[in-house]
Design an enzyme around this catalytic site. Structure first.
Site, PDB file in Angstrom:
ATOM      1  N   HIS A 191       0.946  -1.167  -0.028  1.00  0.00           N
ATOM      2  CA  HIS A 191       0.084  -0.011  -0.045  1.00  0.00           C
ATOM      3  C   HIS A 191       0.798   1.609  -0.017  1.00  0.00           C
ATOM      4  CE1 HIS A 191      -3.324   2.576   0.881  1.00  0.00           C
ATOM      5  NE2 HIS A 191      -3.429   2.878   1.830  1.00  0.00           N
ATOM      6  N   HIS A 230      -2.517  -1.730 -11.206  1.00  0.00           N
ATOM      7  CA  HIS A 230      -3.728  -0.637  -9.878  1.00  0.00           C
ATOM      8  C   HIS A 230      -5.421  -0.664 -10.274  1.00  0.00           C
ATOM      9  CE1 HIS A 230      -5.742   2.572  -7.144  1.00  0.00           C
ATOM     10  NE2 HIS A 230      -4.321   2.748  -7.019  1.00  0.00           N
ATOM     11  N   ASP A 281       2.742   5.622  -7.217  1.00  0.00           N
ATOM     12  CA  ASP A 281       4.232   5.442  -6.619  1.00  0.00           C
ATOM     13  C   ASP A 281       5.364   5.413  -7.732  1.00  0.00           C
ATOM     14  OD1 ASP A 281       3.170   4.895  -4.387  1.00  0.00           O
ATOM     15  OD2 ASP A 281       1.804   2.795  -5.450  1.00  0.00           O
TER      16      ASP A 281
END
Length: 348
Positions: A191, A230, A281
């Site tokens: 996460h 995702h 990310d």
């Protein structure tokens, strides 16, 4: 979208202070409302209980351990610690937005044996954090880049940590409890820690030419390549596209290794080998690195940003609460009798 506004427009024109207000209040602030909110966010100093925890444990505690514990101490002296009415929680939400960056900066300087830099209420959110962390004023470009990073991480609907906050809030627990629980969920590497893990791959490669082989070996070993895929998106995460541009802009100034080039090479290698698209990310790691921020602070800074969204969810949960109690599908044996006879004989 945040409250109906396109994230690309917000990243180009807004500040993180405006975004925090938007998430908490539902509308972008007027000039007067923003000035009043800035006054709330100027309360960046930490209570004594929190500074004691940081100062005495910074060298032993990992960053997310420290953030989790320090946030919990913020409630100790709160005059309405257990209150969950909107006025109390809205006040506490602004304090959390203001104080979390101070926790992260103080912790990092203490663990490096440096004196903390006191927060400066005259500086913006981004300028203040980078000054507290690094000990000197950032450039205008650096402050804006950090602002954009905070904007893009501030909210993302029912992600794992926000869902955790809502589950805790659903029991009528207070805001500090909900946010502390959310930090525990964010601590997990799949996460909040994904950009840190992505940066480790970039460091392993060291050069864009080495990336395809590093990626191939990871896939061959069935290892996760972080920064890709995702559950919400089937193409490139729109936040990643914005951060890619910012990372490219910083790479123009040179430096070795070229973190942007390595990141872009990773994006291309993973798409060619697995057909996956980057998420937020991937490029956030290289941009944080250009700002001089250590890898292990990436996830605490994720929380510094996301706390505004988490608090907004808690406010929403408490405004029309129903306990969140999912059902479960039992997969064990069917009905069976208690073995009275066999247990009686074994007991004798």
């Amino acid at each position: 979208m945040y409250r109906g506004y396109d994230i690309a427009d917000l990243a180009e024109h807004a500040t993180y202070e405006e975004i925090a207000y938007l998430l908490l209040e539902g509308e972008l602030p007027t000039g007067d409302e923003l000035a009043a909110f800035d006054d709330e966010l100027s309360a960046r100093d930490l209570p004594r209980a929190t500074t004691i925890v940081i100062d005495e444990n910074a060298r032993e505690a990992a960053p997310m351990e420290m953030l989790r514990t320090a946030v919990s101490t913020l409630s100790f002296g709160d005059p309405a610690e257990a209150a969950i009415d909107r006025a109390s929680e809205r006040r506490k939400a602004a304090l959390l937005v203001a104080q979390l960056p101070t926790i992260v900066a103080r912790y990092d300087r203490r663990r490096r044996g440096l004196e903390p830099v006191d927060p400066d209420p005259s500086l913006s959110y981004a300028e203040n954090f980078l000054t507290m962390l690094r000990g000197g004023a950032p450039t205008e470009q650096e402050a804006r880049a950090f602002d954009v990073l905070m904007i893009l991480h501030a909210e993302h609907e029912m992600n794992a940590s926000t869902f955790t906050a809502r589950v805790v809030a659903g029991t009528l627990a207070d805001l500090h409890s909900a946010v502390t629980a959310a930090i525990c969920a964010l601590k997990g590497p799949i996460h909040g820690g994904a950009n840190e893990r992505a940066m480790e791959l970039f460091e392993e490669a060291g050069d864009p030419s080495a990336v395809p082989e590093v990626v191939r070996k990871r896939f061959d070993r069935k290892q996760t390549v972080f920064g890709f895929g995702h559950p919400v998106y089937t193409t490139m995460d729109p936040r990643a596209a914005i951060l890619k541009k910012w990372s490219r802009d910083f790479s123009v100034e040179g430096g070795d290794p070229n973190w942007f080039a390595i990141t872009e090479a990773t994006e291309n290698a993973v798409r060619e080998q697995k057909g996956l698209w980057p998420n937020v990310d991937l490029y956030s790691g290289s941009l944080y690195r250009y700002l001089g921020i250590p890898n292990d602070l990436f996830t605490p800074l994720f929380e510094c940003s996301r706390v505004a969204g988490q608090a907004a969810h808690v406010l929403e949960q408490h405004a029309d609460n129903k306990i969140i109690r999912p059902g479960a599908e039992y997969v064990g044996p069917g009905p069976r009798p208690y073995p009275i006879a066999s247990r009686s004989s074994s007991g004798s």
